[in-house]
Design a protein around this motif. Structure first.
Motif, PDB file in Angstrom:
ATOM      1  N   GLU A  39       0.775  -1.194  -0.086  1.00 14.02           N
ATOM      2  CA  GLU A  39      -0.019  -0.165  -0.004  1.00 14.02           C
ATOM      3  C   GLU A  39       0.870   1.055  -0.034  1.00 14.02           C
ATOM      4  O   GLU A  39       0.615   2.332  -0.663  1.00 14.02           O
ATOM      5  CB  GLU A  39      -0.829   0.173   1.244  1.00 14.02           C
ATOM      6  CG  GLU A  39      -2.079  -1.241   1.193  1.00 14.02           C
ATOM      7  CD  GLU A  39      -2.780  -0.997   2.347  1.00 14.02           C
ATOM      8  OE1 GLU A  39      -4.053  -1.433   2.191  1.00 14.02           O
ATOM      9  OE2 GLU A  39      -2.094  -1.091   3.536  1.00 14.02           O
ATOM     10  N   ILE A  40       1.996   1.178   0.711  1.00 18.95           N
ATOM     11  CA  ILE A  40       3.037   2.432   0.620  1.00 18.95           C
ATOM     12  C   ILE A  40       3.393   2.734  -0.850  1.00 18.95           C
ATOM     13  O   ILE A  40       3.441   3.768  -1.368  1.00 18.95           O
ATOM     14  CB  ILE A  40       4.111   1.960   1.382  1.00 18.95           C
ATOM     15  CG1 ILE A  40       3.653   2.146   3.191  1.00 18.95           C
ATOM     16  CG2 ILE A  40       5.337   3.134   1.185  1.00 18.95           C
ATOM     17  CD1 ILE A  40       4.908   1.344   4.083  1.00 18.95           C
ATOM     18  N   PHE A  41       3.740   1.572  -1.640  1.00 16.04           N
ATOM     19  CA  PHE A  41       4.043   1.763  -2.943  1.00 16.04           C
ATOM     20  C   PHE A  41       3.078   2.162  -4.003  1.00 16.04           C
ATOM     21  O   PHE A  41       3.140   3.102  -4.692  1.00 16.04           O
ATOM     22  CB  PHE A  41       4.826   0.289  -3.686  1.00 16.04           C
ATOM     23  CG  PHE A  41       6.005  -0.111  -3.012  1.00 16.04           C
ATOM     24  CD1 PHE A  41       7.153   0.797  -3.250  1.00 16.04           C
ATOM     25  CD2 PHE A  41       6.123  -1.161  -2.266  1.00 16.04           C
ATOM     26  CE1 PHE A  41       8.333   0.491  -2.697  1.00 16.04           C
ATOM     27  CE2 PHE A  41       7.262  -1.666  -1.717  1.00 16.04           C
ATOM     28  CZ  PHE A  41       8.542  -0.734  -1.948  1.00 16.04           C
ATOM     29  N   VAL A  42       1.755   1.795  -3.718  1.00 16.23           N
ATOM     30  CA  VAL A  42       0.738   2.402  -4.385  1.00 16.23           C
ATOM     31  C   VAL A  42       0.462   3.827  -3.886  1.00 16.23           C
ATOM     32  O   VAL A  42       0.102   4.542  -4.958  1.00 16.23           O
ATOM     33  CB  VAL A  42      -0.554   1.566  -4.142  1.00 16.23           C
ATOM     34  CG1 VAL A  42      -1.837   2.350  -4.588  1.00 16.23           C
ATOM     35  CG2 VAL A  42      -0.668   0.020  -4.537  1.00 16.23           C
ATOM     36  N   GLY A  43       0.546   4.241  -2.868  1.00 14.02           N
ATOM     37  CA  GLY A  43       0.553   5.602  -2.309  1.00 14.02           C
ATOM     38  C   GLY A  43       1.588   6.443  -2.965  1.00 14.02           C
ATOM     39  O   GLY A  43       1.117   7.604  -3.795  1.00 14.02           O
ATOM     40  N   LEU A  44       2.935   5.928  -3.115  1.00 11.61           N
ATOM     41  CA  LEU A  44       3.692   6.624  -3.531  1.00 11.61           C
ATOM     42  C   LEU A  44       3.471   6.936  -5.326  1.00 11.61           C
ATOM     43  O   LEU A  44       3.969   7.690  -5.783  1.00 11.61           O
ATOM     44  CB  LEU A  44       5.341   5.956  -3.480  1.00 11.61           C
ATOM     45  CG  LEU A  44       5.978   5.988  -2.099  1.00 11.61           C
ATOM     46  CD1 LEU A  44       7.032   5.053  -1.664  1.00 11.61           C
ATOM     47  CD2 LEU A  44       5.950   7.564  -1.589  1.00 11.61           C
ATOM     48  N   ALA A  45       3.039   5.666  -5.749  1.00 11.47           N
ATOM     49  CA  ALA A  45       2.803   5.769  -7.293  1.00 11.47           C
ATOM     50  C   ALA A  45       2.065   6.552  -7.549  1.00 11.47           C
ATOM     51  O   ALA A  45       2.091   7.526  -8.559  1.00 11.47           O
ATOM     52  CB  ALA A  45       2.555   4.436  -7.750  1.00 11.47           C
ATOM     53  N   GLN A  46       0.805   6.881  -6.982  1.00 10.87           N
ATOM     54  CA  GLN A  46      -0.390   7.439  -6.973  1.00 10.87           C
ATOM     55  C   GLN A  46       0.277   9.273  -7.120  1.00 10.87           C
ATOM     56  O   GLN A  46      -0.066   9.873  -7.911  1.00 10.87           O
ATOM     57  CB  GLN A  46      -1.350   7.239  -6.187  1.00 10.87           C
ATOM     58  CG  GLN A  46      -2.073   5.959  -6.501  1.00 10.87           C
ATOM     59  CD  GLN A  46      -3.171   5.656  -5.383  1.00 10.87           C
ATOM     60  OE1 GLN A  46      -3.011   6.080  -4.472  1.00 10.87           O
ATOM     61  NE2 GLN A  46      -4.028   4.724  -5.867  1.00 10.87           N
ATOM     62  N   ALA A  47       0.946   9.410  -6.033  1.00 10.99           N
ATOM     63  CA  ALA A  47       1.506  10.851  -5.840  1.00 10.99           C
ATOM     64  C   ALA A  47       2.500  11.289  -7.003  1.00 10.99           C
ATOM     65  O   ALA A  47       2.366  12.212  -7.470  1.00 10.99           O
ATOM     66  CB  ALA A  47       2.044  10.696  -4.451  1.00 10.99           C
ATOM     67  N   PHE A  48       3.436  10.291  -7.263  1.00 11.40           N
ATOM     68  CA  PHE A  48       4.536  10.416  -8.171  1.00 11.40           C
ATOM     69  C   PHE A  48       3.590  10.737  -9.700  1.00 11.40           C
ATOM     70  O   PHE A  48       3.862  11.430 -10.484  1.00 11.40           O
ATOM     71  CB  PHE A  48       5.401   9.450  -8.297  1.00 11.40           C
ATOM     72  CG  PHE A  48       6.705   9.840  -8.909  1.00 11.40           C
ATOM     73  CD1 PHE A  48       7.689  10.707  -8.453  1.00 11.40           C
ATOM     74  CD2 PHE A  48       6.846   9.761 -10.515  1.00 11.40           C
ATOM     75  CE1 PHE A  48       8.661  11.046  -9.254  1.00 11.40           C
ATOM     76  CE2 PHE A  48       7.896   9.999 -11.283  1.00 11.40           C
ATOM     77  CZ  PHE A  48       9.040  10.690 -10.628  1.00 11.40           C
ATOM     78  N   ALA A  49       2.833   9.674  -9.926  1.00 10.77           N
ATOM     79  CA  ALA A  49       2.252   9.874 -11.354  1.00 10.77           C
ATOM     80  C   ALA A  49       1.469  11.078 -11.466  1.00 10.77           C
ATOM     81  O   ALA A  49       1.334  11.772 -12.331  1.00 10.77           O
ATOM     82  CB  ALA A  49       1.269   8.592 -11.650  1.00 10.77           C
ATOM     83  N   ALA A  50       0.720  11.472 -10.411  1.00  8.93           N
ATOM     84  CA  ALA A  50      -0.064  12.813 -10.499  1.00  8.93           C
ATOM     85  C   ALA A  50       0.802  13.913 -10.758  1.00  8.93           C
ATOM     86  O   ALA A  50       0.324  14.698 -11.312  1.00  8.93           O
ATOM     87  CB  ALA A  50      -1.040  12.751  -9.039  1.00  8.93           C
TER      88      ALA A  50
END
Length: 702
Positions: free
Chosen positions: A475-486
């Motif tokens: 879930e940490i990686f998903v959160g990081l990915a979402q923030a970086f992608a945005a």
């Protein structure tokens, strides 16, 4: 008071022993762990347990373990909300890449990554967005030569033949100490009983090691070998097999054996003996004994990986098994057929398609050797690394020249660590993101089922509930990915939880539609002790991933390295060579903050043969200064006749008394870091793997 019994595997080493964990809960109180025992009904480990498993409770309850994101402000750490942390990472990394290019951000993944499947399934969901070639991991201070030799010979770096320990008559172990490691790239719980079973059925166990290790102590024969000399010993054995007509035909399709024989014509036992310090007669007799056994297996592990000719060693191990007819044979070396098969579902890999910026080191599978990490940070110029992400790793204590890496980390513009502790490495981070603990997580052993001595499958349910406000690692990686992608405007693919990925892998694997098993997560839920899918069996011919589906016995890259080996000179007689050491209560640097694992006799000392002590005017128990090209440490020396003269042994993973480390028990332990002495310039030149064994050192009174 409610009592509940849970069954799952221990995740603290490769043996994946089954556990029975009892929890209790009083009305209105939190769940407590009250007992951890070996699971006698476990389909694989049969009740075996080692001291590490009972420390799972200590890890869970450790007050030093981080339970929320922490941001470093000056010398102080303060909590930060998850969303704010994700936004900060995205902002800082995107800005650095915009100014300096994608490769200005580097990543390092540590050994625990393969012990928790969320790190494996989802780390690239975020890291892939960075589009950096500067990727590093603990692979290149450990088993990279295993993977490279299998990639070159069999077409896939994970197609690794495993010793069929339960059926062999002769087991030759080089550079391995499974009684301390519980097996490594050989997932084998209860290994002592399995080794003694070889002897009970009239077989033989032979250990080659510069130290009379715990495994050597129970072997039928132990041969001292000079550190770094294993390739010479193996060359002498292979030459003897050819020279004395001791080879057997193989059912496998093979290319290049005649070329191998021709290429090693000058590497006789007599020529190799001075390089390995094993008498030529012993080398020849070892080859004869191996060839005479009905079923034999040669197994090389970390000690032969982490030396200057690590890849040659593992190539030779494979060839010795091959030419004696023991490769892909019951009682020899066999490949597993795991329920979730990464060989079937992934490409074979690639090697040396691109090189590191400073030293031109080859990539393997998209990763550079970690020995090159510090220089990529410290060397100015286009492509210089300016930000680092560490994931479940402590490279300051576990990679060569740790002091140089400290200097490099201190100069970074930004550092993110995904970790449970403020340790020797993460103390340099700007931000630490801790995941839930292992017992709060479910897990499936995709990696270690691929190395197991039987085909097994088990799904590990979480024992404890996920704490409020905590995130699993995936879930940490998903959160990081979402923030970086945005922040960067990149598209992001949808994802699912790791358990769903495993369920797909099980259903689509070889046992998913098998009428006996019909494997899925639902099936495994009804088998909390795991499922034994059967003994290993020959399958390599059908699974080869080389272009022509034939074993490549003479890869061009390996034959080219023979010229480097031919130039090898024996060390001077007065030179001391340092090797590492493993203990059953340790796994690298992770397990020194738990009283149950560090109590008892100290084990941080430098071991040294009494004759070497006497010749230097040193005495048992004295504090000594050990120096190498890169550094100096002070440590207590212990006289030990189990050491080969001219060799000293220092375990790695110690040296916790550094400023800023928030690990109260570990920081109180004596000992120094062996990797303050290991040299980033000493490598297996072919693979780039660190040569942590055979480091020239000087020892004198402190």
């Amino acid at each position: 008071m409610t009592k509940t019994l849970h069954h799952r595997a221990c995740h603290l080493c490769e043996a994946i022993c089954g556990l029975t964990i009892e929890t209790t809960q009083a009305e209105g109180a939190a769940i407590r762990i009250t007992s951890i025992k070996g699971d006698k009904d476990d389909s694989f480990s049969r009740g075996h347990i080692c001291p590490k498993a009972v420390a799972l409770q200590d890890i869970q309850d450790d007050p030093d373990r981080l339970r929320q994101p922490m941001q470093r402000v000056g010398d102080q750490w303060r909590p930060i909300a998850w969303d704010a942390a994700f936004a900060l990472v995205a902002e800082r990394l995107a800005a650095i890449q915009q100014r300096h290019g994608n490769n200005a951000v580097a990543t390092y993944q540590g050994n625990p990554s393969v012990h928790n499947y969320g790190l494996m399934t989802h780390s690239n969901y975020f890291l892939g967005l960075l589009k950096t070639r500067n990727r590093f991991s603990a692979t290149s201070v450990d088993q990279l030569p295993h993977h490279l030799s299998s990639y070159l010979m069999y077409g896939h770096g994970l197609l690794l033949p495993i010793p069929d320990i339960d059926h062999t008559d002769f087991m030759l172990i080089l550079g391995g100490n499974p009684l301390a490691s519980n097996g490594s790239i050989m997932t084998v719980p209860d290994v002592e009983k399995r080794l003694k079973a070889i002897q009970a059925r009239g077989g033989k166990v032979v250990v080659v090691d510069p130290r009379r290790s715990e495994t050597a102590a129970i072997a039928d024969q132990h041969l001292f070998v000079r550190p770094g000399g294993d390739a010479a010993l193996l060359f002498g054995m292979l030459h003897t097999l050819f020279d004395e007509g001791l080879t057997r035909p193989s059912h496998l399709p093979v290319d290049g054996l005649d070329q191998v024989r021709e290429s090693i014509a000058g590497f006789s036992a007599e020529a190799m003996s001075p390089l390995c310090a094993v008498p030529a007669l012993q080398i020849r007799q070892l080859a004869r004994d191996f060839a005479a056994a009905d079923k034999a297996v040669c197994y090389g592990r970390m000690g032969v990986s982490t030396q200057a000719f690590g890849t040659l060693c593992h190539w030779l191990v494979q060839l010795i098994n091959l030419v004696t007819g023991n490769l892909d044979r019951v009682g020899g070396a066999l490949c597993t057929e795991p329920a979730v098969d990464l060989v079937a579902s992934t490409s074979g890999g690639h090697f040396n398609v691109w090189q590191s910026r400073v030293s031109g080191r080859p990539e393997y599978g998209g990763e550079f050797p970690v020995s090159a990490l510090a220089e990529e940070i410290l060397t100015e110029g286009e492509g210089q690394v300016r930000a680092l992400i560490t994931i479940a790793g402590n490279p300051v204590l576990s990679t060569p020249n740790g002091r140089q890496l400290e200097q490099a980390l201190d100069g970074l513009e930004f550092m993110l660590s995904i970790d449970l502790y403020i340790n020797e490495t993460t103390r340099y981070a700007d931000l630490i993101l801790p995941s839930t603990s292992a017992l709060e997580n479910d897990h499936y052993d995709t990696t270690f089922n691929m190395f197991a001595v039987r085909n097994v499958s088990r799904f590990n349910q979480a024992i404890l509930p996920k704490p409020e406000g905590a995130l699993h690692d995936w879930e940490i990686f998903v959160g990081l990915a979402q923030a970086f992608a945005a922040h960067s405007g990149q598209p992001l693919k949808p994802t699912v939880a790791p358990a769903q990925m495993i369920d797909r892998g099980l259903r689509g694997g070889r046992y998913g539609d098998d009428s006996t098993y019909q494997l899925s997560l639902a099936t495994l839920a009804h088998h909390p002790h795991g499922i034994d899918l059967g003994a290993l069996k020959p399958n390599l011919a059908q699974r080869l991933k080389t272009e022509n589906q034939r074993v490549q016995a003479a890869p061009a890259a390996i034959l080219a390295d023979l010229e480097r080996f031919a130039a090898l000179q024996a060390p001077s007689v007065d030179e001391l060579l340092m090797i590492g050491r493993r203990h059953v209560r340790s796994n690298n640097s992770w397990m020194h903050n738990y009283h149950r694992l560090v109590k008892g006799k100290p084990r941080h000392q430098l071991l040294m043969h009494p004759d070497d002590l006497a010749s230097r005017g040193l005495s048992d128990g004295q504090r000594v200064r050990v120096s190498s090209r890169v550094g100096m440490i002070e440590v207590e020396v212990l006289a030990s006749s189990e050491m080969m003269p001219g060799v000293v042994s220092l375990p790695h993973g110690w040296g916790h008394a550094r400023p800023g480390v928030h690990m109260s028990i570990a920081s109180e332990q004596p000992g120094s870091s062996a990797n303050d002495l290991t040299d980033e310039r000493q490598l297996d030149e072919l693979s780039g793997n660190a040569a942590l064994n055979g480091v020239p050192v000087k020892v004198q009174a402190a």
